[in-house]
Motif scaffolding. Structure first.
Motif, short mmCIF file in Angstrom:
data_model
loop_
_atom_site.label_atom_id
_atom_site.label_comp_id
_atom_site.label_asym_id
_atom_site.label_seq_id
_atom_site.Cartn_x
_atom_site.Cartn_y
_atom_site.Cartn_z
N MET A 86 16.09 96.38 54.64
CA MET A 86 17.28 97.07 54.14
C MET A 86 18.21 97.51 55.26
N PHE A 87 17.65 97.70 56.47
CA PHE A 87 18.51 98.01 57.62
C PHE A 87 19.37 96.79 57.94
N THR A 113 32.72 95.10 54.89
CA THR A 113 33.41 96.37 54.61
C THR A 113 34.46 96.67 55.69
N MET A 130 20.16 94.40 55.95
CA MET A 130 21.11 94.22 54.85
C MET A 130 22.31 95.15 55.01
N ALA A 131 22.03 96.40 55.43
CA ALA A 131 23.09 97.39 55.63
C ALA A 131 24.02 96.98 56.76
N GLU A 132 23.45 96.45 57.85
CA GLU A 132 24.29 96.03 58.98
C GLU A 132 25.15 94.84 58.61
N VAL A 191 26.47 93.77 55.89
CA VAL A 191 27.64 93.96 55.01
C VAL A 191 28.77 94.71 55.72
N ARG A 192 28.48 95.27 56.90
CA ARG A 192 29.55 95.93 57.66
C ARG A 192 30.64 94.94 58.05
N VAL A 213 31.93 94.47 45.30
CA VAL A 213 31.50 94.69 43.92
C VAL A 213 30.12 94.08 43.63
N GLU A 214 29.69 93.15 44.48
CA GLU A 214 28.33 92.61 44.40
C GLU A 214 27.87 92.30 45.80
N TYR A 215 26.56 92.44 46.02
CA TYR A 215 26.02 92.09 47.34
C TYR A 215 24.53 91.80 47.18
N GLY A 216 24.12 90.62 47.64
CA GLY A 216 22.71 90.26 47.53
C GLY A 216 22.24 89.48 48.74
N VAL A 217 20.95 89.62 49.06
CA VAL A 217 20.35 88.87 50.17
C VAL A 217 18.91 88.48 49.82
N ARG A 218 18.43 87.48 50.57
CA ARG A 218 17.00 87.16 50.57
C ARG A 218 16.50 87.44 51.98
N PHE A 219 15.33 88.08 52.07
CA PHE A 219 14.77 88.39 53.39
C PHE A 219 13.89 87.22 53.81
#
Lengths: 142, 150
Positions: free
Chosen positions: A61-62, A72, A64-66, A68-69, A82-88
């Motif tokens: 999740m870290f 943004t 994922m958070a980085e 999307v910066r 409005v949507e955001y998805g990932v596979r690890f």
């Protein structure tokens, strides 16, 4: 919601400004506290190795958070996402040194959708490996 | 042992409300190193049309994952959490999470699959505010790896 990028100004293939995000053990301790995820694989090397990991790894999740910066910062208003998805797909391995690891994120517009929205596809790399797969955000532009 | 397919579609009761605080958002934004003023400066957030500071897109995971604990720790389901890894994560937002929100999560088991001895569990968390309006939906895919030699 007030995106600073206009829908009419982007096309399929438009690249967003790429960014790199350093991550050290200290970063992970801080993220653990802020997120409430205290899984020891993210801070305890002995534990991580015991469960079969090469070393301590970053929280998915870290990463994922980085990632999307990149979106943004480009859009200006984070609420434009409005949507955001990932596979690890691969872990971000964080050695116990001053360097840590580097997550390199690039992104481009992959499709123009209706209602002023675009789909942005992201690529997140660390040590030459893709750490996120199917990483996509839908963004509503101005 | 494969998880019981009859749990697909099971919905757990809504969680007690989580109150989103400005300083918690600030702490999270600092932890991810994100200096976007929409997360910490009320005037900047208002300039973008928000009534208060908003949270980074992935902030809500801490709330939805805690709620998913009802599923993960359900003794009847019997998931071996010590072998679980996070496979996929997705969010769809009706609006951003913002300071002052009182958020409740309703978790549903969307799918249970078994592949090569791994149990794959898809959990959907619907997040609503105190007025019952939808804020965000979070989809979390968990993979419980097969024990060695199984």
């Amino acid at each position: 919601m007030t995106a600073k990028i206009a829908y009419d100004e982007v096309e399929v293939g438009t690249e967003l400004p790429a960014q790199s995000f350093p991550v050290t053990r200290a970063t992970l301790v801080r993220y653990a506290g802020a997120s409430g995820d205290f899984n020891p694989i993210h801070w305890n090397e002995k534990f991580a190795v015991e469960v079969g990991l090469p070393d301590v790894i970053a929280h998915g999740m870290f990463t994922m958070a980085e990632a999307v910066r990149v979106v943004t910062d480009w859009a200006g208003d984070p609420a434009a996402v409005v949507e955001y998805g990932v596979r690890f797909t691969k872990p971000v391995v964080v050695p116990n040194d001053d360097e840590g690891a580097l997550i390199e994120v690039s992104a481009k517009v992959a499709a123009k959708l209706d209602d002023q929205r675009v789909r942005v596809d992201l690529t997140a790399m660390c040590a030459g490996q893709k750490v996120l797969g199917m990483s996509r955000a839908v963004v509503r532009l101005a | 042992m494969a998880l019981d397919q009859s749990f697909v579609g099971r919905t757990y009761p809504p969680t007690p409300p989580y109150e989103v605080g400005r300083e918690k958002i600030r702490e999270f934004a600092e932890a991810i190193g994100d200096a976007n003023p929409a997360y910490t400066d009320i005037e900047a957030a208002k300039g973008l049309g928000h009534s208060d500071v908003i949270a980074p897109p992935t902030f809500v995971f801490a709330i939805t994952f805690k709620a998913a604990g009802a599923v993960i720790e359900d003794p009847q389901l019997g998931l071996d959490y010590s072998r679980v890894v996070h496979g996929d994560q997705k969010f769809a937002y009706t609006r951003p999470v913002r300071a002052g929100d009182r958020l409740s999560v309703t978790s549903t088991i969307e799918a249970i699959k078994s592949m090569a001895g791994n149990d794959i569990l898809d959990i959907r968390g619907e997040v609503h505010d105190a007025s019952g309006e939808h804020v965000v939906t979070a989809w979390t895919k968990l993979v419980s790896r097969a024990p060695e030699g199984a």
